[in-house]
Design a protein around this motif. Structure first.
Motif, PDB file in Angstrom:
ATOM      1  N   ILE A 160       0.843  -1.207   0.000  1.00 19.18           N
ATOM      2  CA  ILE A 160       0.000   0.000   0.000  1.00 19.18           C
ATOM      3  C   ILE A 160       0.874   1.252   0.000  1.00 19.18           C
ATOM      4  CG2 ILE A 160      -1.642   1.334   1.372  1.00 19.18           C
ATOM      5  CD1 ILE A 160      -2.827  -1.338   2.319  1.00 19.18           C
ATOM      6  N   LEU A 200       3.078   1.494  -3.451  1.00 18.62           N
ATOM      7  CA  LEU A 200       2.279   1.745  -4.648  1.00 18.62           C
ATOM      8  C   LEU A 200       1.645   3.135  -4.626  1.00 18.62           C
ATOM      9  CD1 LEU A 200       0.533  -1.725  -5.139  1.00 18.62           C
ATOM     10  CD2 LEU A 200       2.444  -0.761  -6.445  1.00 18.62           C
ATOM     11  N   SER A 201       1.225   3.591  -3.459  1.00 18.80           N
ATOM     12  CA  SER A 201       0.602   4.914  -3.378  1.00 18.80           C
ATOM     13  C   SER A 201       1.629   6.037  -3.456  1.00 18.80           C
ATOM     14  CB  SER A 201      -0.195   5.040  -2.077  1.00 18.80           C
ATOM     15  OG  SER A 201       0.671   4.936  -0.950  1.00 18.80           O
ATOM     16  N   SER A 202       2.867   5.764  -3.059  1.00 18.04           N
ATOM     17  CA  SER A 202       3.865   6.838  -3.023  1.00 18.04           C
ATOM     18  C   SER A 202       4.791   6.854  -4.225  1.00 18.04           C
ATOM     19  CB  SER A 202       4.726   6.704  -1.758  1.00 18.04           C
ATOM     20  OG  SER A 202       5.492   5.517  -1.799  1.00 18.04           O
ATOM     21  N   THR A 223       2.197   6.115  -8.663  1.00 20.28           N
ATOM     22  CA  THR A 223       1.028   7.006  -8.796  1.00 20.28           C
ATOM     23  C   THR A 223       1.442   8.449  -9.054  1.00 20.28           C
ATOM     24  OG1 THR A 223       0.993   7.227  -6.386  1.00 20.28           O
ATOM     25  CG2 THR A 223      -0.455   5.574  -7.363  1.00 20.28           C
ATOM     26  N   ARG A 224       2.580   8.882  -8.483  1.00 22.46           N
ATOM     27  CA  ARG A 224       3.027  10.269  -8.695  1.00 22.46           C
ATOM     28  C   ARG A 224       3.377  10.547 -10.154  1.00 22.46           C
ATOM     29  NH1 ARG A 224       7.779  11.199  -6.668  1.00 22.46           N
ATOM     30  NH2 ARG A 224       8.250   9.006  -6.330  1.00 22.46           N
ATOM     31  N   VAL A 279      -3.228  13.469  -5.155  1.00 21.63           N
ATOM     32  CA  VAL A 279      -2.468  12.220  -5.292  1.00 21.63           C
ATOM     33  C   VAL A 279      -1.121  12.334  -4.588  1.00 21.63           C
ATOM     34  CG1 VAL A 279      -1.292  10.725  -6.950  1.00 21.63           C
ATOM     35  CG2 VAL A 279      -3.626  11.490  -7.405  1.00 21.63           C
ATOM     36  N   TYR A 280      -0.498  13.492  -4.685  1.00 20.78           N
ATOM     37  CA  TYR A 280       0.794  13.687  -4.026  1.00 20.78           C
ATOM     38  C   TYR A 280       0.642  13.677  -2.506  1.00 20.78           C
ATOM     39  CZ  TYR A 280       3.814  14.371  -8.050  1.00 20.78           C
ATOM     40  OH  TYR A 280       4.570  14.159  -9.173  1.00 20.78           O
ATOM     41  N   LEU A 340      -1.544  11.738  -0.912  1.00 23.87           N
ATOM     42  CA  LEU A 340      -1.597  10.301  -0.621  1.00 23.87           C
ATOM     43  C   LEU A 340      -0.208   9.665  -0.738  1.00 23.87           C
ATOM     44  CD1 LEU A 340      -4.887   9.311  -2.511  1.00 23.87           C
ATOM     45  CD2 LEU A 340      -4.560   9.574  -0.042  1.00 23.87           C
ATOM     46  N   ALA A 341       0.574  10.161  -1.690  1.00 20.09           N
ATOM     47  CA  ALA A 341       1.935   9.638  -1.844  1.00 20.09           C
ATOM     48  C   ALA A 341       2.775   9.930  -0.604  1.00 20.09           C
ATOM     49  CB  ALA A 341       2.587  10.249  -3.086  1.00 20.09           C
ATOM     50  N   GLY A 389       1.859   7.392   2.072  1.00 18.42           N
ATOM     51  CA  GLY A 389       2.472   6.100   1.801  1.00 18.42           C
ATOM     52  C   GLY A 389       3.967   6.081   2.051  1.00 18.42           C
TER      53      GLY A 389
END
Length: 421
Positions: A283, A286-288, A291-292, A308-309, A311-312, A315
């Protein structure tokens, strides 16, 4: 008193990291103000950055034999002594400033590695888990990056580049004093009498080569740092300009990552040890990571990119302490200096090439293609360790015995002494 050592290590890290962030702002400003040349500015800055990881690796055997406390204090004293030269002799010429920063880079690498090695020992002395100590250290690092850089800009604007170097020297002096007064050196690897420095250096290389989980993690570090640098140095600024956005959008996205990672690192220090490791890693990474990049390739508006950043950042603050804890568990205490500095040296290896990779991908296929290639490569790099590592149970470091390295078993907190045979 139980928290004295851990508080000392964290406070020393805060001072050192803040001094480093101050130098990242003060030095380019000072050189540009002096010469007006971007090429000379880049050369001077490179002289400080390039030796960092290489000298860490070379210091690995000394960290295990002499002890991280002494290396930390010596490195910070050398850096502080060099940075006070402008206060004693006036503004140095460019060649002397370059030489000063080269010495600072050579001293800062081993000192930073020493503080990193002290964290699990200090956490054990405080009765805390390695995961909690590493989580707090990660939060300190992210806070220094977010707050230290802003403070550096204010100091340079208020005092000027020369005097900002004095402030950095003062911070390093305070870091030395804190470590000397509060931190106790862990038991050291006295090793065999016939082992030379190069024998010890090869021991770390042999251990890493014989340990598949650590090799998988190291490979992931190399690839992701390469792609991160391509994103930060080339692809993100080009995306902003191509979309008609100014530098404010880029700055806001990056600061959001930093602030969110501070909060999640503190959360990781609080209850990270109770989370399922494989799921937390997947988690978080993948989120950090990918996705960026993919959010830029999809052409989403700036508001979605900033979300999104954020959430990154969450993560990043979760999985980085987990990977640090995993290294502590997989590497015997008597070998951590050599192996962890080698992993860090490999992790830094791709950074100088990141900008070149980003530019090459742009020239080859354009911005969208470059973003998709980097995003998918990032995804492949971070998923592989999830199935190469046994996340449920700390792995017994069998390669030490298989390689016939003459070290007695050492617990994770380093309290069992290494015996000679």
């Amino acid at each position: 008193m139980r928290w004295r050592g851990l508080s000392g290590v964290l406070s020393s890290q805060a001072c050192t990291l803040s001094a480093n962030r101050l130098l990242t702002v003060a030095v380019p400003w000072l050189v540009l103000d002096r010469t007006g040349s971007a090429a000379q500015t880049g050369l001077v800055v490179a002289c400080q950055v390039l030796p960092y990881a290489f000298t860490q690796w070379l210091a690995g055997p000394l960290l295990d034999r002499i002890g991280p406390r002494r290396i930390s204090a010596a490195g910070d004293v050398i850096s502080a002594s060099v940075l006070v030269i402008p206060a004693l002799f006036g503004t140095p010429p460019l060649w002397l400033l370059t030489l000063m920063l080269l010495v600072v880079g050579c001293a800062d690498g081993p000192a930073s590695a020493a503080k990193r090695l002290l964290v699990p020992f200090a956490a054990a002395d405080a009765g805390q888990s390695t995961a909690r100590g590493v989580g707090l250290a990660t939060a300190v690092e992210r806070t220094a990056t977010a707050v230290g850089t802003a403070m550096a800009g204010w100091l340079v604007a208020t005092l000027g580049g020369d005097r900002a170097l004095w402030v950095a020297a003062t911070m390093l002096g305070v870091a030395t004093l804190i470590v000397t007064l509060t931190v106790t050196d862990p038991l050291r690897d006295r090793g065999r009498d016939d082992q030379s420095y190069f024998d010890r250096l090869r021991t770390g290389t042999t251990f890493l080569r014989a340990h598949p989980p650590l090799r998988a993690i190291t490979t992931m570090f190399v690839v992701t740092n390469l792609l991160d640098q391509a994103l930060m140095a080339v692809l993100l600024p080009v995306w902003a300009r191509a979309g008609g956005h100014d530098a404010t959008v880029v700055g806001l996205a990056l600061s959001t990552v930093g602030l969110a990672s501070i909060a999640s690192a503190l959360a990781s220090a609080g209850f990270g040890a109770r989370l399922p490791r494989r799921a937390t890693y997947l988690i978080g990474v993948l989120s950090s990571g990918p996705t960026r990049i993919i959010v830029l390739a999809l052409g989403l508006p700036p508001e979605a990119v900033i979300a999104v950043y954020a959430l990154a950042g969450i993560g990043s603050g979760l999985f980085n302490p987990l990977l640090e804890t995993l290294q502590v568990e997989l590497i015997p205490a008597a070998l951590r200096g050599r192996v962890q500095t080698l992993i860090n040296a490999w992790a830094w290896a791709g950074i100088p090439l990141g900008g070149l990779l980003g530019a090459a991908l742009l020239n080859f296929g354009g911005l969208t293609t470059a973003l998709w290639v980097c995003g998918l490569a990032y995804l492949a790099a971070v998923v592989r360790p999830a199935w190469r590592v046994d996340w449920s149970i700390p792995v017994d470091p069998l390669p030490v015995r298989e390689l016939k390295i003459k070290l007695a078993p050492v617990q994770a907190d380093g309290r069992v002494p290494v015996r000679r045979r």
